[in-house]
Design an enzyme around this catalytic site. Structure first.
Site, short mmCIF file in Angstrom:
data_model
loop_
_atom_site.label_atom_id
_atom_site.label_comp_id
_atom_site.label_asym_id
_atom_site.label_seq_id
_atom_site.Cartn_x
_atom_site.Cartn_y
_atom_site.Cartn_z
N LYS A 236 -38.68 22.31 -62.53
CA LYS A 236 -37.58 22.69 -63.57
C LYS A 236 -38.16 24.23 -64.04
CE LYS A 236 -34.59 21.18 -67.31
NZ LYS A 236 -34.16 19.87 -68.20
N SER B 178 -31.40 14.46 -69.63
CA SER B 178 -31.29 15.48 -68.67
C SER B 178 -31.69 15.41 -67.48
CB SER B 178 -31.93 16.60 -69.24
OG SER B 178 -31.09 17.32 -70.11
N SER C 29 -29.29 18.72 -68.38
CA SER C 29 -29.77 19.92 -68.26
C SER C 29 -30.54 20.39 -66.86
CB SER C 29 -30.41 20.58 -69.39
OG SER C 29 -31.65 19.87 -69.47
N1 GLN Z 1 -27.36 16.80 -72.83
C1 GLN Z 1 -28.45 16.52 -73.94
C2 GLN Z 1 -28.61 17.81 -74.73
O1 GLN Z 1 -27.77 18.82 -74.58
C3 GLN Z 1 -29.75 16.35 -73.27
C4 GLN Z 1 -30.53 17.54 -73.11
C5 GLN Z 1 -31.92 17.13 -72.32
O2 GLN Z 1 -32.15 15.89 -72.13
N2 GLN Z 1 -32.56 18.06 -72.27
O3 GLN Z 1 -29.21 17.65 -75.70
#
Ligand code: GLN
Length: 484
Positions: A76, A175, A151
């Site tokens: 990532k 994410s 994400s």
């Molecule tokens: N979707 C969640 C957020 O927007 C989790 C994001 C993540 O785990 N990095 O905060």
């Protein structure tokens, strides 16, 4: 057609039937063929990857054996891989390259894994759909009109589309698990502290964890074994109990396993197709002698509010370092304050700005007690719910998301709707617990995941349980109908 499993490739490499160089070359061919459409990849360094692959082949020929030796991995773009861009999906990092390896990347490379590429992501890991990348949205290989989830959108698609047998994402509130559910792969969010965060760009430090993604739990175990363990560069890191039990991963005996279903997760809001698949998955456990019982996590209803108050507060603090002085993009302006303001205005996307504003508000004088402090108290109550539940069950099973992947644009105009996509994934991180998402079958041709949550430091047991399920089912082997 996917690449198959890392465990399968491991055997091929060890037997001399495969070479790392051939695997890496075919991975790049696949990326070139498919990624124009899927947009999972932001950067590669083919020469370096091929060099590392040849080195791994030499080690294999010399008789060395280790879990990830010669296997390609996608990373990532918020994790440092020396010399490559670490954009975090943001324009503000433009031109910035990682000066050192993240500890997890360093350990993988030392063990002979071959990093292939940096993966697309929602900007600074804020998002649930993959649509908030500042560069291009990643597409779901099962249906390119749908989001892959975020994400860690690119990392998950890289595994689902067969670019690599595994990848690394990060999971703050879901994410790795949410996109894994949407794209039909397996992803682990380890116990907080089980993997070093050194070299991971911070979003919300009390929640961030690196998360491995692969086709199966046994594949994840290969990568986890070489990455886990205390790192002096991250004071929150610690050793993982039973790390030696990861390779080879053994299926957990399901007889007598007490599985708790939190009633709050199975209430309204769960789509009926997903519910049926979850019930069928639970039946697989029950048929093997697992005891399924209802439990209650009564503070679950505060989880989204708590998560988004704490997450944005930490975001407002962590992201203050992106000011045009030290990293990446710098706007031209007459004075230092103007330069900082201009850089941030030009470099950051709307969701990141929204969170910085919300978080700054939560932490400001007069509001701190009402928001941040209160959210911290709720966090404690949420953690106690889990402690109580684990007095009577060994593991919890829940949905990963209310339904399967949704179309592009479905939630981008309504931030709250996007936040609600995380309703089943934010609670366990608030308590620091390990959790895993794995395929439970297809609904209308789209993958649906099931989530397992375990007590702190039960990561190996969690993987063994998933492995037992995957030894009895074949949902994890379904691959997306990709048009070449
Ligand atoms: N979707 C969640 C957020 O927007 C989790 C994001 C993540 O785990 N990095 O905060």
């Amino acid at each position: 057609m996917a690449v198959g499993t890392a465990v399968g490739w491991r055997e091929g490499l060890d037997a001399g039937d495969l070479s790392s160089e051939a695997l890496v070359r075919s991975a790049f061919d696949r990326i070139k063929r498919l990624d124009g459409q899927l947009c999972a990849i932001l950067a590669t360094d083919e020469d370096q990857s091929l060099r590392l692959a040849r080195k791994a082949d030499a080690r294999l020929r010399a008789g060395e054996r280790s879990p990830v030796l010669g296997l390609p991995i996608v990373i990532k773009d918020n994790l440092n891989w020396t010399g490559l861009p670490v954009s975090c999906g943001s324009r503000i990092q433009e031109g910035y390259r990682a000066p050192y390896n993240a500890t997890v990347v360093e350990r993988l490379i030392a063990a002979g894994a071959v990093p292939l590429a940096k993966a697309n992501m929602d900007e600074f890991a804020m998002g649930s759909s993959g649509e908030y990348s500042a560069f291009k949205p990643t597409r779901n290989p099962w249906d390119t009109s749908l989001v892959p989830g975020g994400s860690s959108s690119g990392s998950v698609v890289a595994v689902s589309a067969g670019y690599a047998p595994f990848s690394l994402g990060s999971d703050t509130g879901g994410s790795v698990r949410l996109p894994a559910g949407f794209c039909g792969v397996t992803a682990l969010r380890p116990t907080y502290g089980a993997l070093s965060r050194y070299g991971l760009t911070a979003m919300a430090s009390s929640l961030d964890q690196v998360g491995p993604i692969a086709t199966t739990a046994a594949d994840i175990a290969l990568a986890l074994q070489v990455m886990a363990g205390r790192d002096p560069m991250d004071s929150t890191s610690t050793d993982l109990p039973r790390q030696d039990g990861l390779v080879p991963l053994r299926p957990r005996n399901l007889k007598g396993l007490r599985i708790g279903l939190p009633t709050e997760y199975f209430a309204d809001g769960l789509e009926s197709g997903s519910r049926s698949l979850l019930e069928a998955a639970l039946q697989v456990f029950a048929d093997q002698g697992a005891e399924i019982r209802n439990v209650s996590l009564p503070h679950t209803r505060y989880a989204i509010d708590t998560y988004y108050l704490l997450c944005t507060s930490e975001v407002s603090s962590n992201l203050s370092r992106f000011d045009g002085v030290r990293y990446g993009h710098r706007a031209g302006a007459p004075s230092l304050p103007d330069m900082i303001a201009e850089t941030r205005d030009q470099g950051l996307g709307p969701e990141v700005k929204r969170r910085i504003l919300l978080g700054t508000f939560c932490l400001s004088k007069g509001y701190y007690d009402a928001f941040y402090q209160k959210a911290m108290k709720a966090r404690t109550l949420i953690a106690r719910d889990f402690e109580r539940a684990f007095e009577s069950v060994d593991i919890l099973a829940t949905p990963v998301s209310p339904g399967p992947a949704f179309p592009f644009g479905a939630k981008t105009n309504d931030p709250l709707a996007m936040y609600l996509a995380d309703v089943f994934t934010v609670t366990a991180p608030l308590a620091g617990l390990p959790c895993l998402s794995m395929p439970a079958g297809l609904c209308g041709g789209l993958p649906v995941g099931i989530q397992l949550i375990g007590p702190a430091f039960s990561d190996v047991m969690l993987l063994e349980t998933a492995h037992a399920f995957q030894s009895l089912t074949s949902h994890h082997l379904e691959t997306p109908p990709l048009s070449a």
